[in-house]
Design a protein around this motif. Structure first.
Motif, PDB file in Angstrom:
ATOM      1  N   VAL A 614      29.863 -52.818 -35.531  1.00  0.00           N
ATOM      2  CA  VAL A 614      30.821 -51.717 -35.361  1.00  0.00           C
ATOM      3  C   VAL A 614      31.735 -51.976 -34.158  1.00  0.00           C
ATOM      4  CG1 VAL A 614      29.572 -50.076 -33.855  1.00  0.00           C
ATOM      5  CG2 VAL A 614      31.020 -49.214 -35.660  1.00  0.00           C
ATOM      6  N   VAL A 615      31.249 -52.675 -33.132  1.00  0.00           N
ATOM      7  CA  VAL A 615      32.117 -53.082 -32.012  1.00  0.00           C
ATOM      8  C   VAL A 615      33.196 -54.024 -32.525  1.00  0.00           C
ATOM      9  CG1 VAL A 615      32.223 -54.418 -29.873  1.00  0.00           C
ATOM     10  CG2 VAL A 615      30.414 -52.727 -30.188  1.00  0.00           C
ATOM     11  N   ARG A 616      32.788 -54.980 -33.354  1.00  0.00           N
ATOM     12  CA  ARG A 616      33.764 -55.905 -33.962  1.00  0.00           C
ATOM     13  C   ARG A 616      34.813 -55.128 -34.766  1.00  0.00           C
ATOM     14  NH1 ARG A 616      37.127 -57.290 -36.696  1.00  0.00           N
ATOM     15  NH2 ARG A 616      37.379 -59.032 -38.130  1.00  0.00           N
ATOM     16  N   LYS A 617      34.370 -54.134 -35.501  1.00  0.00           N
ATOM     17  CA  LYS A 617      35.292 -53.369 -36.344  1.00  0.00           C
ATOM     18  C   LYS A 617      36.226 -52.498 -35.504  1.00  0.00           C
ATOM     19  CE  LYS A 617      35.330 -50.275 -40.333  1.00  0.00           C
ATOM     20  NZ  LYS A 617      34.499 -49.453 -41.248  1.00  0.00           N
ATOM     21  N   GLU A 618      35.667 -51.832 -34.488  1.00  0.00           N
ATOM     22  CA  GLU A 618      36.460 -50.896 -33.676  1.00  0.00           C
ATOM     23  C   GLU A 618      37.452 -51.614 -32.773  1.00  0.00           C
ATOM     24  OE1 GLU A 618      36.411 -47.380 -33.752  1.00  0.00           O
ATOM     25  OE2 GLU A 618      35.344 -47.857 -35.594  1.00  0.00           O
ATOM     26  N   THR A 619      37.103 -52.809 -32.309  1.00  0.00           N
ATOM     27  CA  THR A 619      38.013 -53.558 -31.416  1.00  0.00           C
ATOM     28  C   THR A 619      38.841 -54.585 -32.173  1.00  0.00           C
ATOM     29  OG1 THR A 619      36.310 -55.232 -30.957  1.00  0.00           O
ATOM     30  CG2 THR A 619      36.423 -53.320 -29.462  1.00  0.00           C
ATOM     31  N   ASN A 620      38.474 -54.805 -33.447  1.00  0.00           N
ATOM     32  CA  ASN A 620      39.134 -55.815 -34.281  1.00  0.00           C
ATOM     33  C   ASN A 620      39.081 -57.193 -33.620  1.00  0.00           C
ATOM     34  OD1 ASN A 620      40.424 -56.564 -36.663  1.00  0.00           O
ATOM     35  ND2 ASN A 620      42.453 -56.423 -35.735  1.00  0.00           N
ATOM     36  N   SER A 621      37.932 -57.462 -32.966  1.00  0.00           N
ATOM     37  CA  SER A 621      37.804 -58.735 -32.244  1.00  0.00           C
ATOM     38  C   SER A 621      36.342 -59.138 -32.127  1.00  0.00           C
ATOM     39  CB  SER A 621      38.408 -58.593 -30.841  1.00  0.00           C
ATOM     40  OG  SER A 621      38.060 -59.681 -30.028  1.00  0.00           O
ATOM     41  N   TRP A 622      36.059 -60.391 -32.489  1.00  0.00           N
ATOM     42  CA  TRP A 622      34.709 -60.927 -32.287  1.00  0.00           C
ATOM     43  C   TRP A 622      34.453 -61.203 -30.807  1.00  0.00           C
ATOM     44  CZ3 TRP A 622      30.838 -60.401 -35.297  1.00  0.00           C
ATOM     45  CH2 TRP A 622      31.004 -60.353 -36.679  1.00  0.00           C
ATOM     46  N   LYS A 623      35.539 -61.326 -30.046  1.00  0.00           N
ATOM     47  CA  LYS A 623      35.407 -61.611 -28.618  1.00  0.00           C
ATOM     48  C   LYS A 623      34.623 -60.493 -27.924  1.00  0.00           C
ATOM     49  CE  LYS A 623      38.684 -60.527 -25.793  1.00  0.00           C
ATOM     50  NZ  LYS A 623      39.968 -60.429 -25.071  1.00  0.00           N
ATOM     51  N   TRP A 624      35.003 -59.237 -28.207  1.00  0.00           N
ATOM     52  CA  TRP A 624      34.314 -58.106 -27.566  1.00  0.00           C
ATOM     53  C   TRP A 624      32.897 -57.950 -28.109  1.00  0.00           C
ATOM     54  CZ3 TRP A 624      35.926 -56.851 -23.169  1.00  0.00           C
ATOM     55  CH2 TRP A 624      37.283 -56.816 -22.853  1.00  0.00           C
ATOM     56  N   ALA A 625      32.700 -58.252 -29.388  1.00  0.00           N
ATOM     57  CA  ALA A 625      31.355 -58.174 -29.973  1.00  0.00           C
ATOM     58  C   ALA A 625      30.420 -59.180 -29.296  1.00  0.00           C
ATOM     59  CB  ALA A 625      31.413 -58.427 -31.478  1.00  0.00           C
ATOM     60  N   ALA A 626      30.921 -60.407 -29.095  1.00  0.00           N
ATOM     61  CA  ALA A 626      30.113 -61.430 -28.421  1.00  0.00           C
ATOM     62  C   ALA A 626      29.896 -61.070 -26.955  1.00  0.00           C
ATOM     63  CB  ALA A 626      30.817 -62.788 -28.534  1.00  0.00           C
ATOM     64  N   PHE A 627      30.936 -60.537 -26.319  1.00  0.00           N
ATOM     65  CA  PHE A 627      30.832 -60.174 -24.903  1.00  0.00           C
ATOM     66  C   PHE A 627      29.767 -59.103 -24.697  1.00  0.00           C
ATOM     67  CE2 PHE A 627      32.084 -57.318 -21.417  1.00  0.00           C
ATOM     68  CZ  PHE A 627      32.028 -58.206 -20.358  1.00  0.00           C
ATOM     69  N   ILE A 628      29.756 -58.081 -25.546  1.00  0.00           N
ATOM     70  CA  ILE A 628      28.800 -56.978 -25.363  1.00  0.00           C
ATOM     71  C   ILE A 628      27.370 -57.473 -25.563  1.00  0.00           C
ATOM     72  CG2 ILE A 628      28.569 -55.966 -27.700  1.00  0.00           C
ATOM     73  CD1 ILE A 628      29.199 -53.244 -26.347  1.00  0.00           C
ATOM     74  N   ALA A 629      27.186 -58.456 -26.457  1.00  0.00           N
ATOM     75  CA  ALA A 629      25.850 -59.014 -26.684  1.00  0.00           C
ATOM     76  C   ALA A 629      25.360 -59.775 -25.450  1.00  0.00           C
ATOM     77  CB  ALA A 629      25.864 -59.937 -27.902  1.00  0.00           C
ATOM     78  N   VAL A 630      26.247 -60.579 -24.861  1.00  0.00           N
ATOM     79  CA  VAL A 630      25.861 -61.419 -23.719  1.00  0.00           C
ATOM     80  C   VAL A 630      25.707 -60.587 -22.453  1.00  0.00           C
ATOM     81  CG1 VAL A 630      26.594 -63.329 -22.232  1.00  0.00           C
ATOM     82  CG2 VAL A 630      26.893 -63.486 -24.718  1.00  0.00           C
ATOM     83  N   TYR A 631      26.675 -59.704 -22.200  1.00  0.00           N
ATOM     84  CA  TYR A 631      26.651 -59.031 -20.899  1.00  0.00           C
ATOM     85  C   TYR A 631      25.555 -57.973 -20.814  1.00  0.00           C
ATOM     86  CZ  TYR A 631      28.627 -54.240 -20.485  1.00  0.00           C
ATOM     87  OH  TYR A 631      28.816 -52.881 -20.458  1.00  0.00           O
TER      88      TYR A 631
END
Length: 653
Positions: A614-631
């Motif tokens: 849902v982060v990927r969908k809401e931000t339209n970016s895999w970058k933020w999805a990956a960032f939230i997982a790592v951070y």
């Protein structure tokens, strides 16, 4: 309150109405706050759509001494008006009949005369003519509505109109008109148009709405003098939340024990009916009953917690909570409206992230989205309950649970401060909200809200968690061929009737078999990363890995992995199995400090796969999805490390 496209929810609602052309739109209005609520209705009228107005909460309006002339309202607003009280099902049939009539009977168009003042009306008329020359491209949009939106400089409309040469000319014309209006009135077109809308609403209300007695301070006002007081409001809010945790833990304990006993009994019956020592017996007793059962044990506490939160929400208090928290939210650089998604996160992080759509400012929205996973969701609750129940006294259970949630809030606050300072610089937008009157929640509404959340939990238990527990069982029991360190069969035969020795040998064999399984191999490979956090059992990281699919699987995985150390004929509860878990030197695997460290990691580490999606969908970016997982996982490791090593240095370990 508006269809001006500032936030995503407004854009979605408006686009649906324009593009899907619904047969009828029902505008639901709070009868006790008509003037504020009619602003959205006026914007719907500008869209030239078939409308029915539902003046809801009519019973509250009557109590406040308000009376409405239906015929005058309907004539002035150009659409049918129905009075309803939805919670008591009053006016529902009248509303349905009005909707059917509006949809099926061709009616003479009754266009309410909404004027924006002579000068603005002239500019609207000029722009409307220009827009009608491009009718083929813009045919699904009402030309007059587009003209008003261009004067309001609506970004979405500018994108739609400006896609052609003719459109660019129209936008230039609109920009000149805006400058002319500003020069004439020393005010922008947006404010002027809003003033005239409210002027129309005020005129309609003065014609059709009467107050039969003067409204003085009502009960809601008197309660608010205490509950949203700038001195005691915040302490009362935290005291209420603490009370919720205390109540749910104490009240649910008897039900949890009953379900635990039932789980043990079912495990015994199932074990006795299946072939002794076979894979099928292990799958049913350890994998399904041990895994899924460990999750279902905590339905009572989830039910009671969500019921308590629904009570606070439906009573009108949660809106006050957002108001109380607004000042604090601004201090950490967040919008007051960010509190609502964060509060939703106590139920589930997925709707919490989706709720950030209501935040206008992109910086506020992204910050709120990135800190939402630190607010403990209901899926993590079973992990806390099993560990608190196993390693902390019952009288302290509510306090420990409250402290875990509080640490999640504090970490979220700290990360919000860091993100706003370094990544999303700028001032937080102002926050204006309306406080609804206090109401006595209906039992039906509370049960419906509670069941919606508990039902979601049970559906996950019967699907995702069920599949996850079987997968964990497979990894914990295969490969079947194991090279043992001892000849257990011979040792058990020599033990003869010494049941204590036999049980100890069988447990050692089961434990050694699991250590050589796929799960054991994976767990031991990653264990060095977790040892500085106090996690000395390879089953801990394996359980955490399962939590990426769904956080409930953490408990299900522990239930499956620790069940193998128990006798199938006399299975113990997961809490008892954790209490009895020992290291190689015979010391307890878990202590209160280790249990709390594990809870902290579960609280803060990578959210489940649904949240990442849902982060990927809401931000339209895999970058933020990956960032939230790592951070989030990095923050979890650091916080847990500081806690455990700090406790060790202070002599608690």
């Amino acid at each position: 309150y508006s269809l001006t496209a500032h936030s995503l929810d407004e854009v979605v609602a408006r686009n649906f109405i324009i593009e899907e052309k619904p047969n009828v739109v029902i505008s639901v209005i709070d009868s006790s706050n008509v003037e504020r609520n009619l602003y959205l209705t006026i914007q719907l009228m500008e869209l030239e759509i078939p409308l029915v107005l539902a003046f809801n909460m009519y019973d509250l309006a009557e109590k406040e001494g308000l009376t409405f002339d239906r015929e005058i309202l309907s004539r002035l607003l150009g659409c049918p008006v129905v009075f309803t009280t939805a919670t008591k099902k009053r006016g529902m049939n009248d509303l349905l009949e009005a909707v059917i009539e509006r949809a099926t009977i061709t009616q003479e168009k009754r266009d309410p005369h909404i004027t924006y003042g002579f000068e603005i009306d002239e500019h609207v008329a000029d722009l409307t003519k220009l827009l009608e020359t491009d009718k083929e491209r813009l045919q699904k949009y009402p030309a007059k509505w587009l003209a008003v939106k261009l004067l309001e400089w609506d970004n979405e409309v500018l994108k739609v109109v400006g896609t052609s040469e003719a459109g660019k000319t129209i936008i230039e014309h609109a920009e000149k008109a805006r400058h002319t209006i500003h020069g004439l009135f020393d005010d922008d077109a947006v404010s002027m148009i809003a003033d005239h809308r409210y002027g129309f609403i005020s005129g309609a209300c003065s014609e059709a709405v009467r107050r039969t007695f003067e409204r003085r301070h009502n009960i809601s006002d008197k309660i608010d003098m205490v509950l949203i007081n700038r001195v005691v409001g915040l302490p009362i809010f935290f005291a209420l939340l603490w009370g919720v945790f205390k109540f749910t833990f104490v009240a649910s304990e008897p039900f949890i024990r009953i379900i635990e006993k039932a789980q043990e009994f079912i495990g015994q019956i199932a074990g006795s009916m299946l072939p002794e020592g076979g894979a099928v017996q292990s799958l049913v007793v350890d994998g399904i009953i041990g895994g899924v059962g460990s999750v279902l044990v905590f339905v009572p506490i989830i039910f009671l917690m969500f019921m308590a939160l629904a009570l606070l929400e439906d009573s009108g208090y949660m809106a006050r909570a957002a108001f109380i928290m607004d000042k604090l939210m601004h201090k950490i650089g967040l919008h007051g409206r960010s509190f609502i998604p964060l509060l939703l996160g106590c139920g589930c992080t997925v709707p919490a992230i989706m709720a950030t759509r209501t935040i206008d400012d992109d910086r506020d929205r992204l910050t709120t989205l990135l800190i939402s996973p630190f607010i403990s969701c209901g899926a993590r609750l079973p992990v806390y309950v099993v560990l608190i129940g196993a390693f902390f006294p019952q009288e302290q259970a509510g306090n420990v649970l409250f402290s875990v949630y509080l640490i999640g809030v504090l970490v979220a606050v700290l990360m919000a401060k860091v993100l706003r300072k370094y990544a999303f610089k700028g001032e937080a937008a102002p926050f204006v909200m309306e406080l609804p009157p206090y109401r006595i929640p209906t039992l039906k509404a509370i049960l419906l809200h509670t069941w919606a959340r508990v039902g979601h939990y049970l559906r996950k238990a019967s699907t995702v968690i069920f599949a996850g527990c079987i997968l964990v069982w497979f990894f914990g029991n295969f490969p079947t061929e194991t090279s043992y360190s001892k000849d257990y069969d011979t040792l058990i035969a020599h033990a003869q009737d010494n049941e204590v020795v036999i049980e100890q040998l069988e447990n050692e064999r089961s434990s050694e078999k699991m250590e050589h399984s796929y799960a054991g191999t994976i767990g031991k490979a990653v264990l060095p990363v977790f040892k500085p956090l106090g996690f000395n059992d390879w089953r801990m990281p394996v359980a955490l890995m399962g939590g990426f699919v769904a956080k409930e699987i953490v408990v299900g995985t522990m239930g499956t992995l620790y069940a193998a150390s128990d006798s199938i004929e006399e299975p113990s509860s997961l809490r008892q199995a954790l209490q009895e878990a020992k290291k190689a030197d015979g010391t307890p695997m878990y202590t209160p400090i280790v249990a709390y460290a594990f809870m902290l990691f579960v609280l803060l580490y990578i959210p489940c796969v649904a949240v990442i999606a849902v982060v990927r969908k809401e931000t339209n970016s895999w970058k933020w999805a990956a960032f939230i997982a790592v951070y989030t996982t990095t923050v979890a490791w650091i916080v847990t490390f500081i806690f455990f090593q700090g406790a060790r240095l202070l002599g608690f370990v």
